[in-house]
Design a protein around this motif. Structure first.
Motif, short mmCIF file in Angstrom:
data_model
loop_
_atom_site.label_atom_id
_atom_site.label_comp_id
_atom_site.label_asym_id
_atom_site.label_seq_id
_atom_site.Cartn_x
_atom_site.Cartn_y
_atom_site.Cartn_z
N PHE A 1 -1.07 0.96 0.88
CA PHE A 1 0.17 0.23 0.53
C PHE A 1 0.87 -0.23 1.82
O PHE A 1 1.34 -1.37 1.92
CB PHE A 1 1.16 1.14 -0.23
CG PHE A 1 0.78 1.45 -1.66
CD1 PHE A 1 -0.16 0.71 -2.36
CD2 PHE A 1 1.41 2.51 -2.33
CE1 PHE A 1 -0.48 1.00 -3.68
CE2 PHE A 1 1.10 2.82 -3.65
CZ PHE A 1 0.16 2.06 -4.33
N SER B 1 5.83 7.08 -6.26
CA SER B 1 4.74 7.91 -6.77
C SER B 1 5.19 8.60 -8.04
O SER B 1 6.31 9.11 -8.12
CB SER B 1 4.34 8.97 -5.73
OG SER B 1 3.36 9.82 -6.32
N ASP C 1 -6.73 -0.67 -11.63
CA ASP C 1 -7.51 0.57 -11.71
C ASP C 1 -8.92 0.23 -11.23
O ASP C 1 -9.41 -0.87 -11.48
CB ASP C 1 -7.55 1.11 -13.16
CG ASP C 1 -7.95 2.57 -13.22
OD1 ASP C 1 -7.10 3.40 -13.59
OD2 ASP C 1 -9.11 2.89 -12.87
N LEU D 1 -0.54 1.34 -10.16
CA LEU D 1 -1.88 1.74 -9.71
C LEU D 1 -2.35 2.93 -10.53
O LEU D 1 -1.76 4.01 -10.45
CB LEU D 1 -1.85 2.09 -8.22
CG LEU D 1 -3.24 2.12 -7.63
CD1 LEU D 1 -3.36 1.07 -6.56
CD2 LEU D 1 -3.54 3.47 -7.07
N GLY E 1 -0.08 5.67 -16.22
CA GLY E 1 0.02 4.31 -15.68
C GLY E 1 0.17 3.27 -16.78
O GLY E 1 1.00 2.36 -16.71
N VAL F 1 -2.06 7.96 -10.10
CA VAL F 1 -3.45 8.44 -10.10
C VAL F 1 -3.42 9.97 -10.21
O VAL F 1 -2.35 10.57 -10.36
CB VAL F 1 -4.21 7.97 -8.83
CG1 VAL F 1 -4.16 6.46 -8.70
CG2 VAL F 1 -3.69 8.64 -7.57
N LYS G 1 -3.65 10.42 -2.71
CA LYS G 1 -2.35 9.73 -2.65
C LYS G 1 -2.07 9.27 -1.23
O LYS G 1 -1.55 8.17 -1.00
CB LYS G 1 -1.24 10.63 -3.20
CG LYS G 1 -1.36 10.81 -4.73
CD LYS G 1 -0.25 11.64 -5.29
CE LYS G 1 -0.52 12.11 -6.72
NZ LYS G 1 -0.42 11.10 -7.77
N LEU H 1 7.84 1.79 -2.69
CA LEU H 1 6.56 2.47 -2.97
C LEU H 1 6.88 3.78 -3.70
O LEU H 1 7.41 4.71 -3.09
CB LEU H 1 5.82 2.78 -1.66
CG LEU H 1 5.71 1.64 -0.63
CD1 LEU H 1 4.94 2.13 0.61
CD2 LEU H 1 5.02 0.42 -1.23
N ILE I 1 -3.98 6.14 -0.58
CA ILE I 1 -3.40 5.01 -1.33
C ILE I 1 -2.11 4.52 -0.63
O ILE I 1 -1.91 3.31 -0.44
CB ILE I 1 -3.12 5.41 -2.79
CG1 ILE I 1 -4.44 5.52 -3.56
CG2 ILE I 1 -2.16 4.45 -3.47
CD1 ILE I 1 -4.33 6.14 -4.93
N PHE I 2 -1.25 5.44 -0.22
CA PHE I 2 0.01 5.02 0.40
C PHE I 2 -0.23 4.41 1.79
O PHE I 2 0.52 3.53 2.22
CB PHE I 2 1.04 6.17 0.41
CG PHE I 2 1.77 6.25 -0.91
CD1 PHE I 2 1.14 6.78 -2.03
CD2 PHE I 2 3.06 5.75 -1.06
CE1 PHE I 2 1.78 6.81 -3.27
CE2 PHE I 2 3.70 5.77 -2.29
CZ PHE I 2 3.06 6.31 -3.39
N VAL J 1 -6.12 -2.85 -3.65
CA VAL J 1 -4.66 -2.86 -3.44
C VAL J 1 -4.18 -4.22 -2.91
O VAL J 1 -3.03 -4.61 -3.12
CB VAL J 1 -4.27 -1.70 -2.48
CG1 VAL J 1 -2.85 -1.80 -2.00
CG2 VAL J 1 -4.50 -0.36 -3.18
N GLU K 1 2.51 4.39 -8.14
CA GLU K 1 1.17 5.00 -8.12
C GLU K 1 1.12 6.08 -9.19
O GLU K 1 2.02 6.92 -9.28
CB GLU K 1 0.92 5.57 -6.70
CG GLU K 1 -0.20 6.56 -6.58
CD GLU K 1 0.24 7.98 -6.91
OE1 GLU K 1 -0.47 8.64 -7.68
OE2 GLU K 1 1.31 8.42 -6.42
#
Ligand code: 3HC
Length: 305
Positions: free
Chosen positions: A112, A124, A38, A13, A19, A98, A105, A122, A108-109, A85, A96
């Motif tokens: 997820f 980061s 993205d 991501l 990334g 970003v 974050k 998962l 985003i999580f 996602v 991830e």
């Protein structure tokens, strides 16, 4: 005995410099299919064109064949912004990458946790933010952190900190949250090794080992410039020729991104409340001026865009 990472598909991501680099080493070295997501179509175009350039250079230098280059490129599939996602739903692991923002974050999580399978890892690529805080956001709504499901959901979160430029730098820093399970750690480590990296481990402290050491060094160099101790070029040359660093600290700050350096320094300062981590005023002002370094053409140095 080496542990199998069991990753048959990877989601990445963020198609920025980190990334894109992670997607490339995963496709080329670990040979896993990668879904690269993205929100920004421009970022995807930029990331893919850099990937093509780096693969072509590896072919030209005889490091890989053109078939291997094509196979690696074919392993990368783009998931556009409109899909979100949800497009990563079936992956075995997601990384991830970003920008350094805790609220970003966390959101985003949380998505997820809502969209991905409960056995997916998962990870980061954060440079400094607490993995424990990120893991706490990876629990579905209405599930308690203390329940078996809550522990399982947060237990698959791990820090996998790559270095820029990812295809060149040999290290990955592995960070365990308070919640991370030993299985998650072992599989994440095995995956980083499959990407051709050496792995060091760090506790979940602000900046981990790497940035707790690097950022005060960069900040001190900026303060030398601010105080007029030496010129930009003399500061960088001193470290390059006197200490054999590949880049001086001001050039390195530009390379990392001044906005990223400031975000990391703020996390270090807020997380430790130790004045040795307080960002220099010059760094703050340069970020205020939107001088972000190499990525947008102006930092301590000027760059062709
Ligand atoms: N992406 C991919 N590859 C790159 C690259 C990039 N942005 N920039 C350079 N490279 C490759 C080149 O293609 C070249 O590859 P080759 O050997 O296959 O030809 C190789 O790197 C060497 O490049 P050059 O010969 O052009 O230049 P240098 O010898 O000066 O090396 C460098 C460039 C590798 C970037 C070197 O200057 C260096 O190591 N700098 C320090 C980098 C560093 O410290 N990175 C860590 C930053 S901290 C971080 O990422 C953590 C985060 O949390 C802040």
């Amino acid at each position: 005995m080496s542990i199998a990472h069991g990753i048959r598909s990877l989601g990445v991501l963020g198609a920025g410099q980190m990334g894109m680099g992670i997607a490339l080493v995963a496709a080329l070295r670990a040979k896993v299919p990668v879904l690269l997501h993205d929100r920004s179509p421009e970022q995807i175009t930029k990331g893919l064109s850099l990937m093509d350039k780096l693969l072509a250079k590896d072919v030209a230098k005889g490091r890989i064949t053109s078939e291997q280059s094509k196979e690696a490129r074919d392993r990368v599939t783009i998931v556009g912004g409109e899909v979100g996602v949800k497009g990563l739903r079936d992956v075995d692991m997601v990384i991830e990458a970003v920008s350094e923002s805790l609220p970003l974050k966390q959101s985003i999580f949380a998505s997820f946790a809502a969209e991905l399978r409960l056995d997916a890892i998962l990870a980061s690529n954060t440079s400094s933010i607490s993995i424990t805080k990120i893991a706490a956001s990876a629990i579905p709504n209405n599930v308690s952190a203390a329940s078996e499901e809550g522990k399982k959901s947060a237990g698959r979160v791990v820090g996998l900190h790559f270095f820029n430029p990812v295809p060149v730098m040999k290290l990955v820093e592995l960070i365990s949250a308070l919640q991370t399970t030993p299985e998650t750690l072992d599989r994440a480590r095995a995956f980083a090794v499959a990407c051709g990296k050496e792995v060091t481990t760090s506790k979940d402290v602000p900046g981990f080992v790497s940035n707790a050491l690097l950022m005060p060094f960069i900040n001190e160099a900026i303060m030398c410039l601010e105080k007029g101790t030496a010129t930009r070029d003399d500061i960088d040359t001193t470290l390059k020729l006197g200490m054999n660093h590949p880049m001086g600290p001001l050039q390195l700050a530009d390379f990392i991104g001044l906005d990223t350096c400031l975000a990391i320094q703020q996390t270090l300062y807020e997380g430790t409340r130790d004045s040795k981590y307080r960002p220099s005023v010059l760094l703050e002002r340069m970020v205020d001026a939107q001088w972000y370094g190499k990525k947008n053409g102006k930092g301590f140095y000027e760059y062709d865009s």
